[in-house]
Scaffold this active site. Structure first.
Site, PDB file in Angstrom:
ATOM      1  CE1 TYR A 105      -4.321  -0.616  -0.426  1.00 49.36           C
ATOM      2  CE2 TYR A 105      -3.797  -2.501   0.980  1.00 49.36           C
ATOM      3  CZ  TYR A 105      -4.654  -1.856   0.099  1.00 49.36           C
ATOM      4  OH  TYR A 105      -5.825  -2.448  -0.267  1.00 49.36           O
ATOM      5  CD  GLU A 201      -1.033 -30.881   3.910  1.00 52.33           C
ATOM      6  OE1 GLU A 201      -0.673 -32.061   3.899  1.00 52.33           O
ATOM      7  OE2 GLU A 201      -1.603 -30.344   2.938  1.00 52.33           O
ATOM      8  CG  ASP A 253      -3.326 -34.100   3.274  1.00 57.24           C
ATOM      9  OD1 ASP A 253      -3.498 -34.520   4.437  1.00 57.24           O
ATOM     10  OD2 ASP A 253      -3.895 -33.093   2.805  1.00 57.24           O
TER      11      ASP A 253
END
Lengths: 373, 719
Positions: A105, A201, A253
């Site tokens: 910004y 995870e 996973d």
């Protein structure tokens, strides 16, 4: 001790400041002497990433890319780089830090006399900051820029964060939120009984382990990185591993994404190869989920998620990474997943029992030392 | 046929051959055309008004040129029913066309204006606008039919003498004129016309309208007729605009009626608006409603020679008739006949021909029987003969084409090409093409095709015209234009085609479309392709330059920010940095421009290096002065190619005038400065200031730049 830290910070800031001024002076000199201004920025691409077999980490090569002002492809990036350099100098002078979004910004405005913005999205801004990091040879925190907090930690450890003592055994259900800057001048380790770190995870799995007080029963530290772990999380894990000698055990996973997260934790990533020495943990171990678990744990067909074409492509890419290429265990693992034709999430173990993962799966595997590394 | 009707037919008493014979009689041409006036272009009131103007103007131009007078023509349309209700679709008008031609001797007036198919142009092979001898008399006849008023003719054949004032009406039964008034007057041009409106008064006060000096001799024709005046496509205005383009040597003044007729529907208004935008005459001026199409060049078209027919261009019946005529007038030998009555027949060829006809060189032409004539005709087809001479043609010429287009169409790029003469059916013809591209032309519309035959604009039946077909068949995609399958190319382009010939094969008597002969269409396509190649080269170059321009824009956009940032870090003076960067950006793209020029030259080098058929008007993009492109060459040093760049343009874009600039200005012409031709020109907003643009004006944008864009004056505006 505190005084010394402040002193070193001042020194470090002066060093960074100097680097920025030198960079700008170079440009200024080129401009005024009539030479074409250009920046030289180390490239953060796969082609400029080297695999250091001995250290087991990814390192950045010597390749640099010129970023000339008078080239259509790079003109805007050139401007953006100079804008960020100026912003960072201001931050350092003011002794303030800013988020990545804040920097975006600060530098975002309309180019004088046009309708074009200097930056349109933060996605444009973040890579420019990484460019500056490598161009200046200064880390993000040295540039007074930080990312959002991401990831949590609980466990048998007490740390000091900016002078506040934090007992990670008493963090309730939410855990200690991992800040993006975890350097020794910010965070010190005070007291640690834990024997290892279990990194999962994502938050949902982490909640399961925390609710079951896994860390208490198994005397460990429990962390997650909300998917691909950010730099703060990786740096903290690396410090715990290096400074306290704690092994890192990952529960991710069984899919290409999980494998890639493991790869990043272990070897480092391509885009941040320049930071691998601070981030990579070559000792990290992959406990699960494994392709064989569907049969071994007797899971229901419902947990299968078909591999997409993209998954298959990605899995092959990962299998071809030099650090996996010669690893028989990993070649077998990826091949097994491809043969299965489906992937599995850690949550799939819930079909056995709500606490199967914390009470049976992980303890058994830990005991058997059944993991990949 | 069924049985019932058969029996009825039998039972009914039929007319006998004798009875029928009583009703069979001659049909006068005038009667025929009075009934079939659509054949001559008098289908509806609007077109009738236009056709009348066209016939009169064509005659005037022909007459001036034959007498080697630089034409000065005034077209005046008076509304005779100005008080008619607003809803009236048509009105009664008095059309007056005055020229400064040679005038007409008294005894020919009736024949010329009072008879159909009477004229000087039908029997000869010479290039002229009129061909058939129908036009002006038909216009008079139409006027007579619709208003009952006779034609009024003033003609002054001698500079010092009086003018004849004749009023005549045509008797359609006899195809002869009936004169109602015949006297001599001093009043030429009629003084009444100068006082018609404030505009005509103002103009004639300064000698710019119907002055006695300009009209020392001449003819004025007035026809009262039922018509409809409405601007737009197919209007009198368009006709005169296009006539001015094809006849840059003529000065035409037009006094339109005080009001337009009410419109048919909204659609036609829009179509009209588009048409006038596409051909907005930049050099045209208007004073108090009077429109002046100034003279673009001061020399007359080269004089054309009349030719004899070419043996390959006639038919057997014609040959027989010619033999008969020859016997009736000359009673000469076949040998002499062949040499005198045909072109390109040498004595050797004539001898060969006699032999082929089975005659000797002394055989009388009248003794040739039909079978012999047929043999002769056969031999005409087989023998090798040079094509007919081409000095009977007066093409407009590349320079005049460009002058005409530049005057009539406000574009950015102009190209013209003139083919060499070719032959169809033994008649020589020559095709010229020109295109105008970019500038103010509508960008997304299909191309506008403007067609001319012997310098006369063709406004109707476009799709039946050979020139239109030639445009369709040309592959404009090769020249970077879009062209939907089987259609006109799309884009800001005007395509002009001109056919000059001793006999233009029109599809009908109203002369609206050129018949589709393969030889003609092929030449048209070749001419268009020549223009297209020039345009393609230019568009390529323009695309390149645009890319370069955008490149520079990008750099210029960012250097302000960079200068600020670097200054904030190092403390170096921002303005100093900015200036240095700006200088570099300029140099950087200047180098690119230079390369572009060289590229452009390489491309040009493959073409005819001396082709001058191109004008590029960079200012057209921003509405800068086109006049300068025209008058520019005169102020340049001799031998130096003029740069068409505006004075305010950035030097970085400057092309060294000596090193073959892409922009070729009009080759040095004798044309007048438009200012001199029309003193009142500044009164119309479309006309441009004749002086150089003030330095305070925003910097001129070079041609390929998309406007509007930001420009950097020398001092940055950022600090």
């Amino acid at each position: 001790m505190a005084k010394k830290t402040t002193h070193s910070i001042a020194e470090r800031d002066a060093r960074t400041q100097h680097k920025i001024v030198e960079l700008a002076k170079d440009i200024s000199k080129m401009t005024l002497s009539g030479r074409e201004p250009q920046l030289s920025i180390p490239t953060r691409t796969k082609s400029n990433t080297l695999w250091n077999r001995k250290k087991g980490i990814l390192e950045m090569g010597d390749g640099t890319a010129d970023r000339p002002l008078f080239d259509l492809k790079t003109a805007k990036q050139f401007m953006q780089t100079m804008l960020h350099a100026s912003t960072i100098k201001d931050l350092i002078e003011a002794r303030k830090t800013s988020s990545l979004r804040g920097v975006f910004y600060k530098a975002k405005h309309t180019v004088a006399g046009t309708k074009e913005n200097t930056f349109d999205t933060q996605d444009e801004s973040d890579p420019i900051l990484e460019d500056l990091e490598v161009a200046l040879g200064a880390l993000r925190e040295e540039l007074h820029v930080f990312a959002e907090n991401r990831g949590s930690m609980v466990g048998n450890i007490t740390i000091v964060d900016k002078g506040d003592e934090i007992d990670c055994r008493r963090m309730g259900s939410g855990g200690y939120a991992l800040p993006s800057i975890v350097e020794p001048d910010v965070i010190q380790f005070k007291k640690c009984e834990a024997k290892f770190i279990l990194h999962v995870e994502k938050g949902t799995v982490w909640n399961r382990f925390n609710e079951d007080r896994f860390w208490e029963k198994h005397n460990c530290i429990l962390t997650h990185g909300a998917g691909q772990p950010p730099r703060g999380c990786r740096r903290l894990l690396q410090r715990l591993n290096q400074e306290l000698g704690l092994p890192i055990i990952c529960v991710l996973d069984s899919d290409p994404w999980g494998h890639y997260i493991y790869s990043v934790i272990k070897q480092g990533s391509i885009s941040l190869a320049f930071e691998s020495t601070r981030l990579a943990i070559p000792e990290a171990k992959f406990l699960g989920i494994r392709a064989k678990d569907f049969r071994q744990c007797g899971l229901d067909d419902a947990v299968k998620i078909d591999l997409t074409e993209n998954d298959i492509k990605r899995a092959r890419e990962i299998a071809a990474y030099p650090w996996f290429e010669g690893h028989k265990g990993w070649q077998k693992e990826i091949q097994a997943m491809l043969t299965n034709g489906f992937k599995m999430e850690v949550e799939s173990l819930i079909t056995k029992d709500i606490s199967y993962v914390t009470e049976v799966y992980v303890p058994e595997r830990l005991k058997a030392k059944d993991w990949l590394d | 046929m069924d049985a019932v009707s058969e029996t009825t037919a039998k039972r009914r008493k039929g007319a006998t051959a004798e009875e029928l014979a009583t009703r069979q009689r001659d049909i006068s041409v005038s009667e025929f055309f009075a009934k079939n006036r659509h054949l001559l272009g008098f289908d509806n009131p609007r077109k009738a008004l236009l056709t009348a103007v066209k016939e009169a103007v064509d005659n005037s131009l022909d007459a001036c040129e034959e007498a080697s007078i630089v034409p000065e023509i005034a077209v005046i349309i008076e509304d005779l029913q100005p008080e008619r209700p607003a809803s009236a679709k048509s009105s009664r008008y008095r059309l007056t066309v005055i020229d400064n031609g040679p005038g007409i001797v008294r005894k020919q007036v009736e024949n010329i204006f009072g008879r159909l198919l009477y004229g000087s142009k039908f029997h000869r092979l010479k290039m002229s606008r009129g061909q058939q001898g129908i036009g002006i008399s038909a216009a008079g006849m139409y006027g007579l039919i619709t208003t009952g008023r006779p034609m009024v003719i003033h003609t002054k054949p001698k500079a010092g003498g009086p003018a004849h004032h004749i009023e005549l009406a045509m008797n359609t039964k006899t195809n002869r004129a009936e004169v109602t008034t015949d006297d001599e007057v001093k009043d030429f041009p009629p003084a009444r016309l100068a006082g018609l409106s404030s505009g005509t008064k103002a103009l004639s006060a300064e000698g710019g309208f119907l002055s006695t000096e300009a009209f020392r001799t001449g003819t004025s024709v007035s026809i009262e007729l039922e018509g409809r005046y409405q601007r737009g496509r197919g209007s009198v205005d368009e006709f005169l605009e296009l006539t001015a383009i094809a006849n840059p040597h003529a000065r035409i003044t037009f006094v339109p009626p005080s009001r337009e007729s009410s419109e048919d529907d909204e659609g036609s208004i829009l179509a009209g608006a588009e048409a006038s935008a596409a051909t907005r005459a930049t050099a045209t001026t208007e004073t108090g409603g009077v429109v002046i199409y100034p003279r673009g060049v001061h020399e007359l078209p080269p004089e054309t020679r009349e030719i004899q027919p070419h043996p390959k261009g006639i038919e057997l019946g014609i040959l027989l008739q010619m033999l008969k005529d020859y016997e009736a007038t000359e009673k000469g030998s076949l040998f002499k006949f062949l040499q005198e009555r045909f072109c390109r027949v040498s004595s050797a060829t004539a001898a060969q021909m006699c032999k082929a006809a089975g005659a000797t060189s002394r055989t009388r032409a009248g003794d040739i029987e039909a079978p012999q004539a047929e043999k002769l005709f056969q031999f005409f087809q087989e023998v090798r003969l040079p094509p007919p001479p081409t000095d009977c043609l007066a093409p407009i010429g590349v320079r005049q084409l460009l002058a005409g287009l530049l005057k009539g169409v406000r574009a950015e790029f102009y190209a013209a090409s003139s083919r060499s003469a070719e032959v169809y059916r033994g008649r020589p013809f020559q095709i010229e093409a020109a295109i105008a591209f970019g500038g103010d032309l509508p960008a997304d519309d299909p191309a506008r095709v403007i067609r001319f035959a012997n310098r006369v604009p063709l406004l109707f039946q476009q799709s039946a015209c050979s020139s239109f077909k030639a445009v369709l068949e040309t592959g404009w995609k090769n020249y970077n234009l879009q062209q939907p399958r089987g259609s006109l190319p799309a884009g800001p382009i005007v395509i002009m085609l001109h056919m000059a010939s001793v006999w233009v094969p029109f599809t009908s008597e109203s002369k609206e479309a050129i018949a589709d002969y393969d030889e003609i269409r092929k030449e048209m396509k070749l001419a268009l392709m020549e223009c297209g190649r020039k345009l393609g080269t230019y568009l390529n170059k323009r695309a390149k330059m645009r890319r370069e321009g955008e490149r520079r824009d990008v750099f210029e956009r960012y250097i302000g920010e960079i200068a600020k940032a670097v200054s904030a870090i190092t403390g170096e003076d921002a303005k100093r940095l900015y200036d240095a960067l700006h200088a570099q950006a300029k140099r950087k793209t200047a180098v690119a421009d230079q390369q572009l020029d060289e590229d452009g030259r390489v491309v040009r080098g493959q073409e005819d290096p001396d082709d001058d058929g191109v004008i590029i008007v960079p200012e057209a993009m921003t509405g800068g002065p086109v006049d300068e492109a025209m008058s520019g060459p005169q102020s340049e040093a001799p031998g130096r190619r003029p740069a068409t760049r505006a004075p305010g343009e950035r030097p970085a874009r400057a092309k060294p005038a000596a090193s073959s600039p892409p922009a070729k200005a009009l080759p040095r012409a004798k044309h007048a400065s438009p200012k001199a031709a029309s003193p009142k020109r500044a009164s119309k907003p479309a006309s441009k200031p004749s002086g150089k643009p003030a330095p305070a004006a925003p910097p001129k944008v070079p041609p390929p730049r998309p406007a509007p864009r930001r420009t950097f004056p020398d001092g940055p505006t950022l600090f």
